[in-house]
Design a protein around this motif. Structure first.
Motif, PDB file in Angstrom:
ATOM      1  N   TYR A 126       2.316  -9.342   1.984  1.00 55.80           N
ATOM      2  CA  TYR A 126       1.975  -9.408   0.727  1.00 55.80           C
ATOM      3  C   TYR A 126       2.981 -10.704   0.053  1.00 55.80           C
ATOM      4  N   HIS A 127       3.998 -10.772   0.904  1.00 53.58           N
ATOM      5  CA  HIS A 127       4.724 -11.972   0.453  1.00 53.58           C
ATOM      6  C   HIS A 127       4.156 -13.300   0.865  1.00 53.58           C
ATOM      7  N   ILE A 128       3.187 -13.423   1.697  1.00 57.49           N
ATOM      8  CA  ILE A 128       2.554 -14.578   2.223  1.00 57.49           C
ATOM      9  C   ILE A 128       1.271 -14.803   1.655  1.00 57.49           C
ATOM     10  N   ASP A 129       0.707 -15.699   1.335  1.00 54.95           N
ATOM     11  CA  ASP A 129      -0.664 -16.097   0.598  1.00 54.95           C
ATOM     12  C   ASP A 129      -1.473 -16.339   1.797  1.00 54.95           C
ATOM     13  N   HIS A 130      -2.327 -15.123   2.099  1.00 51.37           N
ATOM     14  CA  HIS A 130      -3.445 -15.279   3.234  1.00 51.37           C
ATOM     15  C   HIS A 130      -5.051 -15.732   2.579  1.00 51.37           C
ATOM     16  N   GLY A 131      -4.824 -16.140   1.340  1.00 51.69           N
ATOM     17  CA  GLY A 131      -6.149 -16.542   0.880  1.00 51.69           C
ATOM     18  C   GLY A 131      -6.362 -15.921  -0.479  1.00 51.69           C
ATOM     19  N   GLU A 132      -5.828 -14.680  -0.759  1.00 51.13           N
ATOM     20  CA  GLU A 132      -6.324 -13.826  -1.944  1.00 51.13           C
ATOM     21  C   GLU A 132      -5.131 -13.868  -3.222  1.00 51.13           C
ATOM     22  N   GLY A 151      15.102  -0.827  -0.241  1.00 50.42           N
ATOM     23  CA  GLY A 151      14.842  -0.163  -1.689  1.00 50.42           C
ATOM     24  C   GLY A 151      15.109  -1.421  -2.856  1.00 50.42           C
ATOM     25  N   THR A 152      14.893  -1.111  -3.899  1.00 52.63           N
ATOM     26  CA  THR A 152      14.983  -1.869  -5.124  1.00 52.63           C
ATOM     27  C   THR A 152      15.462  -0.811  -6.310  1.00 52.63           C
ATOM     28  N   LEU A 153      16.360  -1.455  -6.888  1.00 54.82           N
ATOM     29  CA  LEU A 153      16.938  -0.761  -8.154  1.00 54.82           C
ATOM     30  C   LEU A 153      16.561  -1.507  -9.399  1.00 54.82           C
ATOM     31  N   SER A 154      15.532  -1.272 -10.255  1.00 52.18           N
ATOM     32  CA  SER A 154      15.363  -1.873 -11.189  1.00 52.18           C
ATOM     33  C   SER A 154      14.168  -1.210 -12.059  1.00 52.18           C
ATOM     34  N   SER A 155      14.202  -1.350 -13.437  1.00 48.13           N
ATOM     35  CA  SER A 155      13.019  -0.872 -14.143  1.00 48.13           C
ATOM     36  C   SER A 155      12.334  -2.049 -14.628  1.00 48.13           C
ATOM     37  N   GLY A 156      12.621  -3.162 -14.156  1.00 49.94           N
ATOM     38  CA  GLY A 156      11.767  -4.352 -14.506  1.00 49.94           C
ATOM     39  C   GLY A 156      10.300  -4.234 -13.904  1.00 49.94           C
ATOM     40  N   ILE A 157       9.622  -5.314 -14.382  1.00 49.32           N
ATOM     41  CA  ILE A 157       8.016  -5.270 -13.966  1.00 49.32           C
ATOM     42  C   ILE A 157       7.975  -6.519 -13.235  1.00 49.32           C
ATOM     43  N   ASP A 158       7.364  -6.254 -11.897  1.00 50.68           N
ATOM     44  CA  ASP A 158       7.012  -7.023 -11.000  1.00 50.68           C
ATOM     45  C   ASP A 158       5.486  -7.867 -11.226  1.00 50.68           C
ATOM     46  N   LEU A 159       5.454  -9.068 -10.807  1.00 53.93           N
ATOM     47  CA  LEU A 159       4.112  -9.624 -11.191  1.00 53.93           C
ATOM     48  C   LEU A 159       3.496  -9.829  -9.684  1.00 53.93           C
ATOM     49  N   TRP A 160       2.211  -9.547  -9.403  1.00 50.36           N
ATOM     50  CA  TRP A 160       1.485 -10.037  -8.139  1.00 50.36           C
ATOM     51  C   TRP A 160       0.611 -11.179  -8.585  1.00 50.36           C
ATOM     52  N   LEU A 161       0.532 -12.113  -7.740  1.00 49.59           N
ATOM     53  CA  LEU A 161      -0.153 -13.354  -8.136  1.00 49.59           C
ATOM     54  C   LEU A 161      -1.541 -13.259  -7.266  1.00 49.59           C
ATOM     55  N   ASP A 214     -11.218 -11.735  -7.794  1.00 49.99           N
ATOM     56  CA  ASP A 214     -11.446 -11.100  -8.996  1.00 49.99           C
ATOM     57  C   ASP A 214     -11.580  -9.553  -8.409  1.00 49.99           C
ATOM     58  N   TYR A 215     -11.725  -9.363  -7.151  1.00 53.17           N
ATOM     59  CA  TYR A 215     -11.914  -7.780  -6.662  1.00 53.17           C
ATOM     60  C   TYR A 215     -10.335  -7.101  -6.255  1.00 53.17           C
ATOM     61  N   SER A 216     -10.346  -5.856  -6.222  1.00 54.53           N
ATOM     62  CA  SER A 216      -9.115  -5.116  -6.111  1.00 54.53           C
ATOM     63  C   SER A 216      -8.536  -5.732  -4.825  1.00 54.53           C
ATOM     64  N   ILE A 217      -7.064  -5.842  -4.855  1.00 51.81           N
ATOM     65  CA  ILE A 217      -6.259  -6.211  -3.669  1.00 51.81           C
ATOM     66  C   ILE A 217      -5.348  -5.238  -3.507  1.00 51.81           C
ATOM     67  N   ILE A 218      -4.844  -4.268  -4.191  1.00 53.69           N
ATOM     68  CA  ILE A 218      -3.708  -3.436  -4.137  1.00 53.69           C
ATOM     69  C   ILE A 218      -3.930  -2.702  -2.779  1.00 53.69           C
ATOM     70  N   ASP A 219      -4.749  -1.880  -2.641  1.00 54.34           N
ATOM     71  CA  ASP A 219      -5.023  -1.177  -1.194  1.00 54.34           C
ATOM     72  C   ASP A 219      -4.762  -2.052   0.134  1.00 54.34           C
ATOM     73  N   HIS A 220      -5.427  -3.340  -0.157  1.00 58.87           N
ATOM     74  CA  HIS A 220      -5.698  -3.950   1.144  1.00 58.87           C
ATOM     75  C   HIS A 220      -4.357  -4.476   1.339  1.00 58.87           C
ATOM     76  N   TYR A 248      -1.245  -3.555   0.608  1.00 59.89           N
ATOM     77  CA  TYR A 248      -0.233  -2.369   1.065  1.00 59.89           C
ATOM     78  C   TYR A 248      -0.679  -1.688   2.594  1.00 59.89           C
ATOM     79  N   ASN A 249      -1.972  -1.586   2.820  1.00 61.88           N
ATOM     80  CA  ASN A 249      -2.177  -1.590   3.962  1.00 61.88           C
ATOM     81  C   ASN A 249      -1.681  -2.413   5.069  1.00 61.88           C
TER      82      ASN A 249
END
Length: 398
Positions: free
Chosen positions: A195-201, A163-173, A177-183, A185-186
């Protein structure tokens, strides 16, 4: 007689084609966009549907097209229902206007307009993510963010992992230019921590914890920052080729019993999310403070009160990330860099006048995305964004 007959046939044919053409295409409105700034601008503009004065149901809005005068190509359009009542409230399109100049566009109806709508290659996107506990994530072609929901809070309060207890805003680097959210998370569902490891995206190395992340708010007083917990409800207003909009509700928080709704939007091509805080309290609140976390007190900060620009530039792993908040200077009462040894409590804090609607922009740029190469690049982007905010493109609809 043969010559006269032949001329008559030609004239009749031309008139026939003209009237048929009028039935198949009609210019409805001329839209003028004015840029008063000293640099070129390519950004999303909005026209209230009330200004168009058109019956969208009779016309079939999908057959409406927009193009720059004298151009053949059509612009991407997006229609937005801001209050989810089933009626469209505004029309969005991307305007490209040179420095200190105007540009004209025409809105037209075409019988086969739906077939001629351009197919965008990149888009904005946002959604609730129940498969990763209950995040809400949003992105465009440059940046991605996320916020944390009630189940993530519950896990922490019950002493369980994940879990995470926070109303802070997280950044994904991200560096694509294409969408990465679904990929992301899947893949994370199959391989936890993906997603904590850079696989090139790109990846998510940014730590929020109990901090404000980039752009979370609180009430600052007596060397303490009082904040809300995780969001308790969400509403996706729109997600499309030019803009995504959503709302997050928070349970009443602090001794002031503050009721809070965040309305967040992100435009294509921008490094900045627009945040509108809708706030209410039955007691007097001394201020609202917007924060940028100072991870381990590293990085360089800058407080440009005159231009309403507040910047942090910090090393993360083997690269640098610039974060920033932009707000109109007349809203700010104080700004400071507060450092402490308590984890997640060091912040660049911007204190603002208590109000019912607090509007500001939050954004970032990652060095490995090639959007910035150094701190000077980030400062330049921040200053431009502050000028965009202070001087929106002026739109006239005739």
């Amino acid at each position: 007689m043969k010559i006269i007959s032949r001329n008559f046939v030609v004239i009749f044919s031309l008139l026939f084609l003209f009237f048929v053409g009028c039935k198949h295409e009609k210019v409805l409105r001329t839209i003028t966009v004015c840029n008063v700034l000293e640099f070129d601008r390519n950004e999303v503009v909005s026209i209230p549907c009330s200004n168009l004065n058109l019956n969208l149901n009779d016309l079939n809005k999908d057959n409406l097209l927009l193009r720059e005068n004298s151009k053949k190509d059509y612009n991407v359009l997006q229609w937005v229902d801001n209050n989810l009542d089933g009626e469209y409230d505004e029309l969005l399109f991307m305007a490209d206007v040179d420095a200190k100049s105007t540009k004209e566009y025409e809105l037209l109806w075409k019988k086969n307009g739906e077939e001629l709508q351009p197919k965008p290659k990149v888009t904005t996107y946002s959604r609730f993510v129940p498969e990763r506990i209950d995040d809400y994530a949003w992105e465009n072609d440059k940046v991605a963010f996320r916020a944390y929901g009630p189940k993530a809070q519950q896990l922490v309060e019950e002493g369980r992992e994940g879990g995470t207890l926070s109303s802070g805003i997280d950044l994904w680097l991200k560096r694509v230019d294409y969408s990465i959210i679904d990929h992301w998370y899947n893949e994370n569902a199959k391989q936890p921590g993906y997603y904590h490891i850079d696989h090139g995206e790109g990846y998510d190395p940014y730590h929020v914890g109990a901090s404000r992340g980039t752009g979370g708010i609180g009430v600052w007083g007596e060397d303490s920052l009082y904040t809300s917990k995780n969001f308790i409800a969400y509403r996706t207003i729109t997600t499309g080729p030019l803009r995504t909009i959503f709302e997050l509700d928070y349970a009443p928080w602090s001794k002031y019993n503050i009721k809070e709704t965040k309305r967040i939007s992100l435009d294509l091509g921008s490094n900045f999310s627009r945040v509108e805080e809708i706030l209410f309290s039955e007691t007097i609140v001394p201020d609202y403070a917007i924060g940028i976390t100072l991870h381990d007190n590293k990085g360089e900060t800058k407080l440009d009160i005159k231009n309403g620009v507040y910047r942090h530039w910090e090393p993360i792993d083997d690269s640098y990330v610039g974060e920033g908040v932009i707000i109109k200077s007349n809203q700010v009462t104080n700004a400071e860099v507060y450092k402490t040894d308590i984890p997640d409590q060091s912040h660049l804090l911007i204190s603002t006048k208590p109000c019912l609607n607090l509007i500001y922009y939050i954004g970032f740029a990652w060095q490995k995305s090639d959007q910035v190469h150094n701190i000077e690049d980030w400062d330049s982007i921040l200053l431009k964004q502050s000028k965009f905010y202070a001087n929106p493109l002026f739109v006239i609809c005739n």
